[in-house]
Enzyme design. Structure first.
Site, PDB file in Angstrom:
ATOM      1  N   CYS A 121       0.833  -1.219   0.000  1.00 50.18           N
ATOM      2  CA  CYS A 121       0.000   0.000   0.000  1.00 50.18           C
ATOM      3  C   CYS A 121       0.864   1.265   0.000  1.00 50.18           C
ATOM      4  O   CYS A 121       0.394   2.342  -0.339  1.00 50.18           O
ATOM      5  CB  CYS A 121      -0.938   0.005   1.192  1.00 50.18           C
ATOM      6  SG  CYS A 121      -0.078   0.009   2.779  1.00 50.18           S
ATOM      7  N   HIS A 157      -1.570   7.415   4.533  1.00 54.97           N
ATOM      8  CA  HIS A 157      -0.102   7.519   4.452  1.00 54.97           C
ATOM      9  C   HIS A 157       0.260   8.838   3.764  1.00 54.97           C
ATOM     10  O   HIS A 157      -0.525   9.375   2.981  1.00 54.97           O
ATOM     11  CB  HIS A 157       0.472   6.377   3.604  1.00 54.97           C
ATOM     12  CG  HIS A 157       0.572   5.049   4.288  1.00 54.97           C
ATOM     13  ND1 HIS A 157       0.205   4.819   5.585  1.00 54.97           N
ATOM     14  CD2 HIS A 157       0.996   3.844   3.805  1.00 54.97           C
ATOM     15  CE1 HIS A 157       0.419   3.547   5.901  1.00 54.97           C
ATOM     16  NE2 HIS A 157       0.889   2.917   4.836  1.00 54.97           N
TER      17      HIS A 157
HETATM   18  C1  2RA Z   1       2.479  -0.709   6.416  1.00 55.82           C
HETATM   19  N1  2RA Z   1       2.752  -0.766   4.011  1.00 55.82           N
HETATM   20  O1  2RA Z   1       2.024   0.429   6.263  1.00 55.82           O
HETATM   21  C2  2RA Z   1       2.804  -1.570   5.221  1.00 55.82           C
HETATM   22  C3  2RA Z   1       1.894  -2.756   5.155  1.00 55.82           C
HETATM   23  N2  2RA Z   1       0.526  -2.416   5.134  1.00 55.82           N
HETATM   24  O2  2RA Z   1       2.683  -1.224   7.523  1.00 55.82           O
END
Ligand code: 2RA
Length: 335
Positions: A130, A242
């Site tokens: 992701c 994120h």
């Molecule tokens: C995280 N991208 O954010 C990694 C797995 N989801 O921990």
């Protein structure tokens, strides 16, 4: 022609987002099997306005499904994908297990759709981390100018570690005000009002698992084996969404205005009006929708810097799995 689809790992945050998006897309799905491990048995998950009983993956006969979307993590993929393929079920896998396998396409919607062509019987498609999909969608918008080097710092929300991490952040945050001690179960150090500069294990060069994943998956999806990638992946006290601070060095100069046009043309949402009402996007604002957002676009010579934000569960993980499902159906693999 409708299909029978299994979602494996249906009770976790990504499984729930996959079911949400599948229901919203109204794809021709005749039956959905929500599967998970034993301690989730008896739970229910929503599929549109339906409540599905969670079945045991251990007892499921994959011959009953034409397609299975695995979002239960590497262990579950390792344990059940081989038998599901054996039973003739097509697979979309969101785990690290097959991402670097030469014979397995690593699919990103709008970037390398052709990898879904001519897959034949018993297809297996892998979907990137992701932390990679939104980033590679932004970089692909710039690739005509020649991508040389990508330097990225990621600011990853705790939902990337799953539901227990959400609870850990919430407990630590409230504990701070209630001055009570809390267990460190998911992370080795306190994540509330803190940042953790390491995600996953570390290799002998001191590079983390997450940083290797960014480096290797960017190269594979963009088919740029010589692309220079420097990633620093950081866990931040954010529940969903994120963030990425990116600098990309290109062969030809790209002005900030040109870059914003290219991002928009590639379907990204540009919010970049520092003096205006909506100066930039934050992970909080990016969470809950399916866009990849771009802000803070700046040019310095042949280096272009920008900020990205996207919902890691919905946009980074679930959406490419659902786009892959729709794309495979459109190609007639289940006719
Ligand atoms: C995280 N991208 O954010 C990694 C797995 N989801 O921990």
């Amino acid at each position: 022609e409708t299909i029978r689809l299994a979602v494996v790992g249906a009770t976790n945050l990504i499984g729930e987002a996959v079911l949400d998006l599948l229901a919203e897309r109204h794809l021709p799905i005749g039956r959905v099997f929500a599967l998970d491990v034993a301690d989730k048995e008896g739970e229910t998950v929503s599929f549109g306005n339906l409540e599905l009983d969670v079945g045991l993956v251990d007892e499921f006969d994959f011959a009953n499904a034409s397609l299975a979307i695995f979002v239960g993590g590497a262990e579950m993929t390792r344990q059940y994908v081989p038998e599901a393929r054996q039973a003739g079920c097509a697979i979309i896998d969101f785990s690290s297990v097959y991402r670097q396998s030469d014979d397995v396409p690593l699919y990103v919607p709008g970037v390398n759709d052709a990898v879904l062509d001519d897959l034949g019987e018993g297809l297996l498609v892998s979907v990137p981390n992701c932390t990679v999909t939104p980033l590679v969608q932004a970089l692909a918008a710039l690739r005509a100018s020649g991508l040389q080097r990508v330097t990225v710092s990621t600011y990853q929300s705790v939902s990337g570690s799953g539901r227990a991490a959400l609870e850990e952040l919430a407990n630590q945050t409230t504990a701070l005000f209630g001055a009570r001690d809390v267990e460190l179960e998911v992370y080795p150090k306190r994540i509330s009002f803190n940042v953790l500069p390491l995600i996953g294990s570390v290799d002998e060069q001191g590079v983390s698992e997450e940083e290797r994943s960014v480096e290797q998956e960017l190269r594979k999806v963009l088919v740029l084996p010589a692309l220079e990638v420097e990633a620093t992946c950081v866990r931040v006290p954010v529940f969903f969404g994120h963030g990425w601070a990116v600098t990309v060095k290109t062969d030809e100069t790209i002005t900030a205005d040109k870059a914003r046009e290219l991002f928009k043309a590639a379907g990204l949402q540009v919010m970049d009006d520092p003096a205006g009402e909506m100066p930039y996007i934050t992970p909080l604002e990016a969470s809950g929708n399916e866009a990849v957002w771009v802000s803070r676009v700046r040019q310095s010579g042949r280096a272009l810097s920008f900020w990205l934000a996207a919902d890691n569960a919905r946009t980074g993980a679930a959406l490419p799995c659902v786009e892959a499902t729709a794309a495979l159906m459109k190609r007639g693999y289940f006719a």
